[in-house]
Scaffold this motif. Structure first.
Motif, PDB file in Angstrom:
ATOM      1  N   ALA A  63       2.175   7.449   5.048  1.00 10.72           N
ATOM      2  CA  ALA A  63       2.176   6.302   5.967  1.00 10.72           C
ATOM      3  C   ALA A  63       0.800   6.085   6.579  1.00 10.72           C
ATOM      4  O   ALA A  63       0.330   4.942   6.710  1.00 10.72           O
ATOM      5  CB  ALA A  63       3.221   6.519   7.059  1.00 10.72           C
ATOM      6  N   ALA A  64       0.122   7.172   6.946  1.00  8.65           N
ATOM      7  CA  ALA A  64      -1.202   7.054   7.569  1.00  8.65           C
ATOM      8  C   ALA A  64      -2.226   6.487   6.587  1.00  8.65           C
ATOM      9  O   ALA A  64      -3.011   5.592   6.932  1.00  8.65           O
ATOM     10  CB  ALA A  64      -1.649   8.414   8.086  1.00  8.65           C
TER      11      ALA A  64
ATOM     12  N   PRO B  16       0.807  -1.229   0.000  1.00 12.43           N
ATOM     13  CA  PRO B  16       0.000   0.000   0.000  1.00 12.43           C
ATOM     14  C   PRO B  16       0.836   1.272   0.000  1.00 12.43           C
ATOM     15  O   PRO B  16       0.460   2.272  -0.624  1.00 12.43           O
ATOM     16  CB  PRO B  16      -0.824  -0.126   1.280  1.00 12.43           C
ATOM     17  N   GLU B  17       1.989   1.255   0.692  1.00 16.86           N
ATOM     18  CA  GLU B  17       2.748   2.495   0.829  1.00 16.86           C
ATOM     19  C   GLU B  17       3.328   2.988  -0.489  1.00 16.86           C
ATOM     20  O   GLU B  17       3.199   4.182  -0.811  1.00 16.86           O
ATOM     21  CB  GLU B  17       3.850   2.337   1.888  1.00 16.86           C
ATOM     22  N   PRO B  18       3.980   2.127  -1.305  1.00 18.20           N
ATOM     23  CA  PRO B  18       4.449   2.628  -2.608  1.00 18.20           C
ATOM     24  C   PRO B  18       3.317   3.130  -3.493  1.00 18.20           C
ATOM     25  O   PRO B  18       3.489   4.105  -4.234  1.00 18.20           O
ATOM     26  CB  PRO B  18       5.128   1.394  -3.228  1.00 18.20           C
TER      27      PRO B  18
ATOM     28  N   PHE C   2       0.628  17.233   0.175  1.00 24.69           N
ATOM     29  CA  PHE C   2       0.518  15.883   0.739  1.00 24.69           C
ATOM     30  C   PHE C   2       1.906  15.423   1.182  1.00 24.69           C
ATOM     31  O   PHE C   2       2.768  15.111   0.372  1.00 24.69           O
ATOM     32  CB  PHE C   2      -0.063  14.922  -0.303  1.00 24.69           C
ATOM     33  N   GLU C   3       2.131  15.335   2.481  1.00 21.45           N
ATOM     34  CA  GLU C   3       3.450  15.083   3.055  1.00 21.45           C
ATOM     35  C   GLU C   3       3.695  13.592   3.290  1.00 21.45           C
ATOM     36  O   GLU C   3       2.753  12.792   3.346  1.00 21.45           O
ATOM     37  CB  GLU C   3       3.591  15.857   4.365  1.00 21.45           C
ATOM     38  N   PRO C   4       4.982  13.182   3.475  1.00 26.13           N
ATOM     39  CA  PRO C   4       5.307  11.768   3.715  1.00 26.13           C
ATOM     40  C   PRO C   4       4.591  11.168   4.920  1.00 26.13           C
ATOM     41  O   PRO C   4       4.239   9.987   4.909  1.00 26.13           O
ATOM     42  CB  PRO C   4       6.826  11.789   3.933  1.00 26.13           C
TER      43      PRO C   4
END
Length: 545
Positions: free
Chosen positions: A364-365, A345-347, A358-360
């Motif tokens: 993750a969230a 999901p993360e990639p 939209f930040e890093p």
């Protein structure tokens, strides 16, 4: 026109809509990020969108189509036109009154139903460096909701017209119409970014864009209905036998067909207690809705008319075959999609959203929520397969009970898990409730002898799971190998090719194994390709459109 070919027609049109929906969400994430304006827009849009899903994918596909088809067969086109005009006139009157009342009492609706958490929220700094207070969040949510609420009326009327088109086996226009929403919002956001509008202004522009899109979508299906040689008139509403039967069927069917959206709506209402949580859930919902929309909507639209015709003609073996092949089709596409969304999901989220506002940390969230949503993907598609087994027999009581049980479980689980896991708890509750609903619907059909699982289904379902597991192992290995190109510090020019290579390799592994092992029904796919070639010829029949 084969069952698989019809699934492909509707699913293909829905896929195009979902792809442009991705583009819309990408632009929105870049413009608004995770914050109060994004929360306000998502909260305001969820309410009319909930009713759109209830009507378009639940009540009218489940209740209107069998009744309209019966009128068409028993009374001819004139009788069907009279029935459709009665429904259209009543629906138009009710929706007009509902819209007026909602516009007046919108502050109350926002405070009590749409976003109860805004009444107890904490002030949150965002939106271009300014501080948006709780009062400001509440005010813009009310404003956005008032602008977008008429979208509900447009979509409900569109659902009825789409039901007429589906009954005539004209599936494409109704499936393609939602793409207009994405086209219009992409243009609105692009223009807003071009002129350098602030976040609040972008939110207002998007809200007006939703309303314009609703009018355009309704116009599109009305034109398609006229081209099909059918029309409805606006007359004084009257309480008729046909209308009474429709309401009896449509109420429970709306709850059953829209359980996914009901769960998401409940989740967002609870998430309004935490700033940013609503946006996180919405951004995770978009990748999850791609396979759910493509497969689930296609099955929901096509299966019910096919099953209804087989049952009315007394062809029970054909009905059983249709149900089993539909479940095969659902599992064939959703199980590997669920595995992929759960493992990487993360990639996926990083490539889609991580830019601009939209930040890093938001990546993750959102990824953690998407992984939990993915576990429920097969369940929500199976609900679309099991529900027509009841609707085609005009039984809405049994699935309504199952839906209410799962909805109640979702509320209880969401309230409990939210305080432990925040937005991840809501995603987990939605997934568990989906599996509960699917299980109850299947058991009801199986125990009453309305679903006989054949050997081909058991064999192919087992093989699909095995092929998906092998594909998952390949994804884990590929993710480790490509991690230097998929990190936060890497640009989109490195992330996108790496993710694309990973996904394409996984798809190649899965489909190759599926064809070699027999998990895929090669005869159905061969028939589909042959019909596609025939449809491309000038002499193709109108009903194949």
């Amino acid at each position: 026109m084969s069952l698989l070919s019809k699934f492909a027609t509707v699913g293909g049109a829905t896929l195009v809509s979902r792809i442009f929906g991705f583009a819309r969400e990408m632009l929105m994430a870049s413009a608004l990020g995770v914050g109060p304006v994004a929360d306000a827009f998502n909260l305001a849009f969820r309410f009319p969108n909930l009713f759109r899903r209830l009507f378009a994918e639940g009540a009218f596909n489940a209740a209107f189509i069998p009744l309209f088809s019966r009128s068409l067969e028993e009374e001819g086109e004139e009788g069907a036109r009279r029935f459709a005009s009665e429904v259209f006139s009543t629906l138009f009157t009710v929706l007009t009154g509902l819209t007026v009342l909602a516009m007046i009492f919108m502050p109350f609706l926002v405070k009590t139903i749409i976003a109860p958490g805004l009444a107890v929220c904490m002030d949150d700094p965002s939106a271009g460096g300014a501080v948006i207070s709780c009062d400001d969040r509440y005010a813009i949510t009310v404003a956005f909701s008032r602008i977008m609420f008429p979208y509900l009326a447009c979509m409900s009327l569109m659902a009825m017209v789409s039901g007429i088109l589906n009954a005539f086996r004209r599936f494409f226009a109704a499936a393609a119409a939602p793409t207009l929403l994405n086209f219009i919002l992409i243009g609105v956001i692009g223009y807003a970014l071009h002129i350098g509008a602030d976040k609040a202004t972008i939110g207002f522009m998007m809200s007006w864009g939703v309303l314009v899109a609703g009018i355009a979508q309704l116009a599109m299906v009305v034109v398609a209905m006229r081209l099909a040689g059918f029309g409805v008139g606006l007359r004084r509403p009257r309480w008729t036998k046909g209308l009474k039967r429709l309401l009896i069927l449509a109420g429970p069917a709306a709850l059953i067909g829209g359980i996914t959206q009901i769960n998401l709506f409940v989740g967002q209402a609870i998430a309004s207690f935490k700033p940013g949580a609503v946006s996180i859930l919405q951004y995770a919902d978009r990748p999850y809705q791609l396979p759910l929309g493509m497969v689930g909507v296609a099955i929901g639209v096509v299966l019910l008319p096919e099953l209804s015709r087989a049952l009315k003609a007394g062809r029970m073996r054909e009905a059983q075959h249709t149900q089993n092949r539909s479940l095969e089709f659902a599992l064939f596409l959703t199980v590997p999609a669920a595995v992929a969304l759960f493992l990487i999901p993360e990639p996926i989220i990083r490539v889609i959203y991580e830019r601009g506002e939209f930040e890093p940390s938001a990546t993750a969230a959102v990824a953690s929520v998407l992984g939990l949503y993915a576990l429920g993907l097969p369940a929500f598609v199976m609900i679309k397969v099991f529900s027509p087994g009841y609707f085609a027999r005009e039984d809405t009581k049994t699935p309504m009970i199952a839906t209410l049980i799962s909805a109640g479980a979702n509320i209880v689980l969401s309230l409990g898990l939210f305080w432990l896991l925040a937005e991840r708890g809501i995603a987990l509750a939605t997934t568990l409730a989906g599996w509960l609903n699917a299980g109850l619907l299947f058991l009801g059909l199986y125990r009453r002898g309305l679903w006989e699982i054949d050997r081909a289904l058991l064999k192919r379902a087992t093989l699909v799971c095995l092929c998906s597991a092998v594909m998952g192992a390949g994804l884990i290995f590929g993710l480790a190998e490509l991690s230097p190109w998929l990190g936060t510090g890497d640009g989109i020019h490195r992330q996108l090719p790496a993710l694309g290579a990973l996904v394409i390799a996984a798809m190649a592994v899965y489909f190759l194994l599926a064809f070699l092992t027999g998990a895929a029904d090669r005869s159905q796919l061969t028939t589909l390709m042959r019909r596609r070639r025939q449809a491309a010829k000038p002499a193709s029949r109108p009903e194949d459109e």
